[in-house]
Design a protein around this motif. Structure first.
Motif, short mmCIF file in Angstrom:
data_model
loop_
_atom_site.label_atom_id
_atom_site.label_comp_id
_atom_site.label_asym_id
_atom_site.label_seq_id
_atom_site.Cartn_x
_atom_site.Cartn_y
_atom_site.Cartn_z
N GLN A 266 54.15 31.16 72.95
CA GLN A 266 53.71 31.68 74.24
C GLN A 266 53.63 30.55 75.26
N PHE A 267 53.14 29.40 74.83
CA PHE A 267 53.01 28.24 75.72
C PHE A 267 54.38 27.82 76.26
N MET A 268 55.38 27.72 75.40
CA MET A 268 56.69 27.28 75.89
C MET A 268 57.30 28.31 76.83
N ARG B 158 53.43 40.66 82.83
CA ARG B 158 53.75 42.06 83.12
C ARG B 158 55.25 42.10 83.39
N ARG B 159 55.83 43.21 83.08
CA ARG B 159 57.28 43.39 83.27
C ARG B 159 57.49 44.34 84.44
N THR C 236 56.27 40.70 73.86
CA THR C 236 55.44 41.86 73.50
C THR C 236 54.00 41.41 73.25
N ARG C 237 53.83 40.32 72.51
CA ARG C 237 52.49 39.80 72.25
C ARG C 237 51.83 39.32 73.55
N MET C 238 52.62 38.66 74.41
CA MET C 238 52.07 38.17 75.68
C MET C 238 51.64 39.33 76.57
N GLU C 239 52.40 40.40 76.57
CA GLU C 239 52.03 41.57 77.36
C GLU C 239 50.75 42.20 76.78
N ARG C 240 50.69 42.32 75.47
CA ARG C 240 49.50 42.85 74.80
C ARG C 240 48.26 42.02 75.13
#
Length: 147
Positions: A37-39, A80-81, A71-75
């Motif tokens: 997620q960081f990268m 947001r997309r 998907t994990r970042m959105e969760r």
């Protein structure tokens, strides 16, 4: 003939990468983000609103890996997309305010890991080390010419 891992660039690089990833994970865990997620956030902090395809190309990861990370970042409320106005078949990825607020603490944590890892090197050696790594990466990624 026995394989000497201490003279293998591949082995040493892989070992170094695993150590960095482990230390980074420990340093950013309290922020609620993982190294993948960081990268991804690093790229979005640099230029928000990129497409998934662009992130895959820039980060040199598999499409499925990026899809899972997003998907994990959105969760987790980090992105947001939104529909891509230039291409209805794709979506742009935008950081949330929560993710934007993590830039300082996360990059500071990563910087501290770099400082610790390179502490035994002089300033000249640090510059040489980073330059040499960049050149090797560029050689292995001739299609992009950079990391």
């Amino acid at each position: 003939m026995e394989f000497d891992k201490s003279k293998s660039a591949g082995y040493l690089t892989n070992h170094l990468a695993r150590l960095f990833a482990s230390e980074l994970q420990n340093a950013i865990r309290h922020l609620g983000i993982a190294p993948a997620q960081f990268m991804t956030m690093l790229e979005l902090w640099r230029e928000d609103g990129q497409t998934q395809k662009t992130l895959v190309q820039k980060l040199h990861v598999e499409q499925a890996t990026m899809a899972n990370t997003l998907t994990r970042m959105e969760r987790d409320g980090l992105i947001r997309r939104k529909p891509n106005p230039a291409d209805a078949r794709s979506q742009q990825i935008w950081l949330t305010q929560k993710a934007k607020k993590l830039e300082g603490p996360a990059t500071d944590a990563a910087g501290s890991i770099n400082d610790i890892a390179l502490a035994d090197l002089s300033e000249t050696e640090k510059a040489q080390f980073l330059d040499l790594m960049g050149r090797v990466i560029a050689t292995l990624q001739p299609e992009t010419g950079n990391a």
